[in-house]
Design a protein around this motif. Structure first.
Motif, mmCIF file in Angstrom:
data_model
loop_
_atom_site.group_PDB
_atom_site.id
_atom_site.type_symbol
_atom_site.label_atom_id
_atom_site.label_comp_id
_atom_site.label_asym_id
_atom_site.label_seq_id
_atom_site.Cartn_x
_atom_site.Cartn_y
_atom_site.Cartn_z
ATOM 1 N N LEU A 295 0.861 -1.181 0.000
ATOM 2 C CA LEU A 295 0.000 0.000 0.000
ATOM 3 C C LEU A 295 0.894 1.226 0.000
ATOM 4 N N LEU B 25 -3.248 0.520 -4.004
ATOM 5 C CA LEU B 25 -3.075 -0.888 -3.658
ATOM 6 C C LEU B 25 -2.283 -1.575 -4.761
ATOM 7 N N ALA C 68 -10.062 -3.522 -3.123
ATOM 8 C CA ALA C 68 -10.620 -2.183 -2.984
ATOM 9 C C ALA C 68 -11.805 -2.177 -2.015
ATOM 10 N N GLU D 121 -9.792 4.202 -2.503
ATOM 11 C CA GLU D 121 -8.425 4.027 -2.993
ATOM 12 C C GLU D 121 -8.154 5.030 -4.099
ATOM 13 N N ARG E 231 -9.477 3.890 -9.923
ATOM 14 C CA ARG E 231 -10.297 3.563 -8.755
ATOM 15 C C ARG E 231 -11.503 2.748 -9.204
#
Length: 285
Positions: free
Chosen positions: A162, A171, A196, A207, A230
Motif C-alpha cells: 500500500l 493498492l 478495494a 483508494e 479507482r
C-alpha cells in the motif's frame, strides 16, 4: 462481525470452512474451475505447489523483505536481498514439500528468483515511494452497493503493498508472469475489486488507484507496471454478482467440471483425472 487489519499469522489461523469466509483466492479458483475448488476447499486435497507457484511465493517473500525495510527507512542492496532469498530457500521448499523435477532444478529456480527480485530493485532504484502498508492482511464484512445489505460472512485477503501517492492510497499486487504485455482489465478485475472493497470498508476512504506489478520471467527479466483506475460502481456491482453466484453454488453444492487451458497449470489434476462425476457404476462400453 467486525472489520479489521490482521497480522499474517492471524490470517493463517483464520483459515476455515468455505462457509466461514470469502477470499480473493477462493473466488478466483472457483471462477476458474468449481471442481478444482471443491477438491481443495471442500475435500481438503493438498498437493505440493508447482515450481512456478513456488517461485512466485518466494518472489513475494523477497519483495516483502525489501518493503518492510523501506517502510523503516532502510534501502537494501541486491546482495542483501539475494542473501535473504538464499537463506530461506531450503526451509521454504521443505515446508511446502516441494518436488523438483530435476536434481538441479531447485538451484536454477533460486537463481531465477534472485534475478527477478534484483531486476525489480533496479527498476525502482530511483523512486521515493511512500510505503504505508506491507503484506496487510485484512478482514472486512462487505456491503452490497445495490441493496445495502451486509454479506453473511467476511472477506479475508492480503494486500501486497500500500503506497501513499498524490492520487491517494494505491493498492499494489505483485505477480510473476511467463510473458509480458498489456493484460485486459477483466483479467485481474475481481481480485482488485476485492482488495478495494476491503480497503474501503476498513478505512472509510476510497483508494486512489490500483497497480499490478508483473515480474516477467523472460530470459532477460523485465518489470511491467499496469495501473488501474479507482474501482467504479460498475466494478463493484460485478464483484457482488460474482459473489452471489459463488454463495449460491456453495449452498447448493454445485461444483461444475470446467476443463480447458487452465488444466495445464492445475495442481489437482490427478484427482480430476480420477473423478467420475459420482457415477461409479460399470459403464456399458
Amino acid at each position: 462481525m467486525s472489520s479489521e487489519v490482521l497480522s499474517r499469522d492471524a490470517l493463517v489461523k483464520r483459515r476455515g470452512a468455505v462457509s466461514d469466509y470469502l477470499s480473493p483466492s477462493r473466488l478466483s479458483l472457483w471462477m476458474r474451475c468449481p471442481l478444482a475448488f471443491k477438491f481443495r476447499y471442500i475435500d481438503g486435497i493438498r498437493t505440493p505447489p508447482t515450481e512456478n507457484l513456488f517461485l512466485g511465493k518466494q518472489v513475494h517473500d523477497g519483495l516483502e523483505f525489501v518493503y518492510r525495510h523501506r517502510q523503516a527507512g532502510v534501502r537494501l542492496s541486491r546482495e542483501e536481498v539475494s542473501g535473504h532469498i538464499a537463506r530461506h530457500w531450503s526451509t521454504a521448499a521443505e515446508q511446502e514439500q516441494m518436488e523438483f523435477r530435476k536434481p538441479d532444478a531447485s538451484d536454477k529456480l533460486k537463481a531465477k528468483c534472485q534475478l527477478l527480485v534484483a531486476c525489480y530493485l533496479d527498476e525502482f532504484a530511483g523512486t521515493n515511494e511512500k510505503v504505508i502498508g506491507v503484506e496487510s492482511a485484512m478482514e472486512a464484512v462487505l456491503v452490497d452497493p445495490l441493496t445495502g445489505d451486509r454479506l453473511g460472512l467476511p472477506m479475508v485477503g492480503v494486500s501486497d503493498l500500500l503506497l501513499e501517492t498524490d492520487d491517494g492510497p494505491v493498492l499494489v499486487d505483485f505477480k510473476t508472469a511467463a510473458r509480458g504485455g498489456e493484460p485486459i482489465e477483466q483479467q485481474h478485475e475481481i481480485q482488485l475489486a476485492c482488495y478495494a472493497a476491503m480497503f474501503r470498508e476498513l478505512t472509510g476512504d476510497l483508494e486512489g488507484g490500483l497497480e499490478v506489478r508483473s515480474l516477467v520471467k523472460t530470459k532477460t527479466p523485465r518489470i511491467e507496471v499496469h495501473r488501474y483506475e479507482r474501482r467504479s460502481h460498475r466494478h463493484m456491482a460485478r464483484l457482488f454478482a460474482v459473489i452471489g453466484e459463488y454463495l449460491r453454488a456453495i449452498e447448493l453444492g454445485e461444483f461444475n467440471y470446467r476443463p480447458g487451458f487452465n488444466c495445464m497449470f492445475c495442481d489437482v489434476r490427478q484427482p480430476c483425472i480420477e473423478w467420475d462425476a459420482g457415477r461409479n457404476q460399470a459403464a456399458p462400453f
